[in-house]
Design an enzyme around this catalytic site. Structure first.
Site, PDB file in Angstrom:
ATOM      1  N   CYS A  31      -5.693 -29.521  17.347  1.00  0.00           N
ATOM      2  CA  CYS A  31      -5.196 -29.214  18.685  1.00  0.00           C
ATOM      3  C   CYS A  31      -4.839 -30.477  19.472  1.00  0.00           C
ATOM      4  CB  CYS A  31      -6.222 -28.384  19.452  1.00  0.00           C
ATOM      5  SG  CYS A  31      -6.599 -26.827  18.643  1.00  0.00           S
ATOM      6  N   HIS A  72      -6.008 -29.499  27.121  1.00  0.00           N
ATOM      7  CA  HIS A  72      -5.774 -28.513  26.067  1.00  0.00           C
ATOM      8  C   HIS A  72      -6.390 -27.185  26.481  1.00  0.00           C
ATOM      9  CE1 HIS A  72      -5.690 -26.333  22.427  1.00  0.00           C
ATOM     10  NE2 HIS A  72      -6.952 -26.519  22.107  1.00  0.00           N
ATOM     11  N   ASN A  92      -5.316 -19.788  23.145  1.00  0.00           N
ATOM     12  CA  ASN A  92      -5.298 -21.154  22.613  1.00  0.00           C
ATOM     13  C   ASN A  92      -4.150 -21.267  21.605  1.00  0.00           C
ATOM     14  OD1 ASN A  92      -5.715 -23.525  21.209  1.00  0.00           O
ATOM     15  ND2 ASN A  92      -7.908 -23.223  20.914  1.00  0.00           N
TER      16      ASN A  92
END
Lengths: 78, 317
Positions: free
Chosen positions: B108, B242, B272
């Protein structure tokens, strides 16, 4: 002067949004005071920052009640 | 280095928490209170390559450059159905760029790592105009029979076009080897000689441990960046984190400081989206004219590895 238990109780009260009078040693953090697993992670991180300590995963895994939490804090702050 | 174009693309299918509760042991209340997620977009009729190309084309169009003016293509992706060739090769032709490119997989944190690479390539004189595409389909490696992972993720793509400038001020990368906190293991073809064949399995996540390390390491990255640039948290206009879990964002904010309004979120509607989350959010903020010249922006991401990365911008157009 506030004891470790007093400070811990205040942080539990603030994090879980329950009155300090409800926070007694026999109460389960999860079943009685309504913490979910992330609440407990957040609470333990809050206590670590407040008391400048670092819990091991094994120690926090055993904490179920307010009394367990007090014992954990005593262990790490003595 | 500065960003002169942004783009994003999401699959058409929106799946709400109520939709998931029809076949998983979960509820809107359970998901929302633990993650802040209300919906996510999932690939159904499209594939990952379609949304990667769409995001890239938008970013190039906004940049005002022609595709043939892009000197290098950097693609961030954790997994897609092609192990080889790389996603950059697969999408190159459809974007219309003719330059070379490469794929990176820093989970990520891929976007911030790609920014670091782009900055280095520009400083070394290897490229002047660089396209970064972050395209992710994490819903394809979740276990859809249980709720712990599958409710968290969404698919999406974000892209930026970068050129020379002085907006990119600093970057910090962190790696702490710990595979077991979060991993997705693919089975490979067995050979007649292999004695330790491993069957693949969907994404495995130790949520509590990940939460703890994500909050503490991201906060540390951000505080390091602030300190070495003589900045306080109130000097920063935007903390673009994030989008993994709203409570992780809140945990980082509690340590770093600053009001919620400086920590924008898109996790409510997209879940996500791995390395695509920051460029998607950036594209939406640019479209809404939220970012002004001179804004100081921190971007910070973390992911499987464990890896984390943060960078500092002073925005230029």
């Amino acid at each position: 002067m506030a004891t470790i238990q007093d400070k811990t109780k205040a942080l539990v009260s603030s994090k879980l949004k329950v009155a300090e009078s409800e926070i007694t040693e026999d109460k389960s953090l999860f079943n009685d005071l309504g913490a979910d697993s992330l609440d407990f992670v957040e609470l333990s991180m809050l206590l670590e920052r407040e008391f400048n300590v670092k819990f091991t995963e094994a120690d926090t895994a055993n904490v179920k009640t307010v009394g367990d939490l007090y014992q954990l804090m005593e262990k790490y702050t003595k | 280095m500065k960003i002169i174009g942004t783009g994003s693309a999401l699959p058409a299918l929106e799946v709400t928490n109520e939709d998931l509760a029809k076949f998983l042991d979960t509820s809107d209340e359970w998901i929302t209170t633990r993650t802040g997620i209300q919906a996510r977009h999932l690939l159904s009729t499209e594939d990952l390559y379609d949304i990667a190309v769409e995001a890239a084309n938008k970013a190039i169009k906004v940049s005002g450059l022609r595709p043939d003016q892009i000197d290098f293509l950097l693609v961030s992706n954790v997994a897609n159905r092609h192990v080889t060739p790389g996603l950059s090769c697969i999408i190159q032709k459809r974007i219309g760029v003719t330059c070379a490119g490469l794929d990176i997989n820093v989970a990520c944190a891929g976007f911030v790592n790609a920014l670091m690479l782009a900055d280095g390539m520009m400083k070394a004189g290897h490229a002047k105009n660089i396209l970064i595409v972050c395209a992710e389909e994490p819903t394809k490696y979740c276990n859809w029979k249980e709720r712990d992972c599958s409710v968290l993720f969404g698919d999406g793509a974000g892209a930026v076009v970068l050129t020379e400038g002085n907006a990119f001020k600093d970057v910090k990368l962190t790696m702490i080897s710990d595979r077991d906190v979060l991993y997705y293991e693919r089975g490979m073809e067995p050979t007649p000689f292999e004695e330790k064949y491993i069957v693949g399995q969907p994404l495995v996540m130790k949520g509590k441990e990940l939460f703890r390390v994500a909050v503490s390491e991201s906060a540390k990255d951000i505080q390091t960046l602030l300190k070495r640039n003589d900045l306080q948290h109130d000097d920063i206009d935007w903390f673009m984190l994030h989008q993994a879990n709203k409570r992780i964002i809140e945990g980082i904010r509690n340590i770093v400081g600053g009001p919620c309004a400086k920590y924008p979120t898109i996790i409510e509607k997209y879940g996500n989206t791995s390395s695509a989350s920051i460029p998607i959010m950036l594209d939406e903020m640019m479209a809404d004219n939220k970012i002004k010249a001179g804004d100081k922006i921190v971007m910070s991401a973390f992911g499987a590895g464990f890896v984390s990365a943060a960078c500092l911008w002073e925005w230029e157009f």
